[in-house]
Design an enzyme around this catalytic site. Sequence first.
Site, PDB file in Angstrom:
ATOM      1  NE  ARG A 146      -3.642   2.148   2.717  1.00  0.00           N
ATOM      2  CZ  ARG A 146      -3.685   2.872   3.836  1.00  0.00           C
ATOM      3  NH1 ARG A 146      -2.920   2.540   4.866  1.00  0.00           N
ATOM      4  NH2 ARG A 146      -4.486   3.916   3.922  1.00  0.00           N
TER       5      ARG A 146
ATOM      6  N   PRO B 196      -6.624   7.842  -5.084  1.00  0.00           N
ATOM      7  CG  PRO B 196      -6.199   6.255  -6.741  1.00  0.00           C
ATOM      8  CD  PRO B 196      -5.506   7.127  -5.737  1.00  0.00           C
TER       9      PRO B 196
ATOM     10  CB  SER C 251       7.509  12.358  -2.397  1.00  0.00           C
ATOM     11  OG  SER C 251       6.473  11.730  -3.123  1.00  0.00           O
TER      12      SER C 251
ATOM     13  CG  HIS D   7      -8.371  -3.842  -1.850  1.00  0.00           C
ATOM     14  ND1 HIS D   7      -9.427  -3.062  -2.262  1.00  0.00           N
ATOM     15  CD2 HIS D   7      -7.348  -2.981  -1.624  1.00  0.00           C
ATOM     16  CE1 HIS D   7      -9.069  -1.801  -2.293  1.00  0.00           C
ATOM     17  NE2 HIS D   7      -7.803  -1.719  -1.915  1.00  0.00           N
TER      18      HIS D   7
ATOM     19  CG  ASP E  78       6.538   6.891  -3.306  1.00  0.00           C
ATOM     20  OD1 ASP E  78       6.572   8.108  -3.038  1.00  0.00           O
ATOM     21  OD2 ASP E  78       7.457   6.303  -3.912  1.00  0.00           O
TER      22      ASP E  78
END
Length: 338
Positions: free
Chosen positions: A79, A176, A93, A206, A84
Amino acid sequence: MALKNLLALVVLLGVVGVSLAKPYGNPIRSHNGHRKPHMQGDLDLDYYRFRCPQVESIVRRVTFQYVSRRPTLAAALLRMHFHDCFVRGCDGSVLLKSPNKDAERDAVPNLTLRGYEVVDAAKSALERKCPGVVSCADVLALVARDAVLVIRGPWWPVPLGRRDGRISRLSEANLPSPFADVKTLKKNFLDKGLNTKDLVVLSGAHTIGVSSCGLISGRIHNFTGRGDFDPAMNPSYVRTLKKRCKPTDVRTPVDMDPGSARKFDSHYFNIVAQKKGLFTSDSTLLDDLETNFYIQTQVLTRGASFNRDFSESMVKLGFVEILTGRQGEIRRRCAFVN
């Protein structure tokens, strides 16, 4: 004579199967028939061959040490890599800290990210072996892959050569949303050079995901303000969720793939097909012809192509808006710019 010796060396390397480099062309360079400058960079499977040849084995060893003890870190690290790449590209970042709490990691969707210590440990091990060489962006990409491998998920190649970004802004963390419909999600992915298949395939992550009651409370307790639930959900599944999640409960964890949440497999698609998708962003995949077809295909074939598809989409994700060449920097510590 020197030229003849060089040619002989090249021939010898070809005979024994050794290559001087393994360039990996950017799979999202061409986007909708247009070339986007921020999607032009290429990476290389052997990028660190001469300056840090043990990079993959070092990262794999550290990742195994952590994830073998805490397997739920696999989902967390996967995740983190996704978060990222979707903000300013795969530039590390999301790892940056800000004294003013205004970096990406301070944005609401990122407050639940876990596993920073794994990336930091891998980076520290690399700095001891080859200081100032391997970017944090590359470390995160490798850690995400190896974490999934530890729990016996699919393997994918990780081309390297990303540079680290120097900018991380909370205001830019537009990820998202779990509440988004499929039309919005398709645009989110298309904006990053990823297609509809990538959307549904990467949603399959998921299968090892864990959320919390707080993110689904409105969906199961008060969907339209009249004490109802989302009609897109299986009523029996809603009853099960209500037993676990009281209206004021925001903390209790909820598996995103009930019955198979500890195993990386295609079972997630069975759950979505049964209208047991935990988020709106899961359920809405049934509303689009292409995503629905992929889901039904995985159900009917018991996930025959899922691992391969997932690997291909993860490679594409790893190229999103990358920094290469002289762009960015190679951070010494992943949480701070140099």
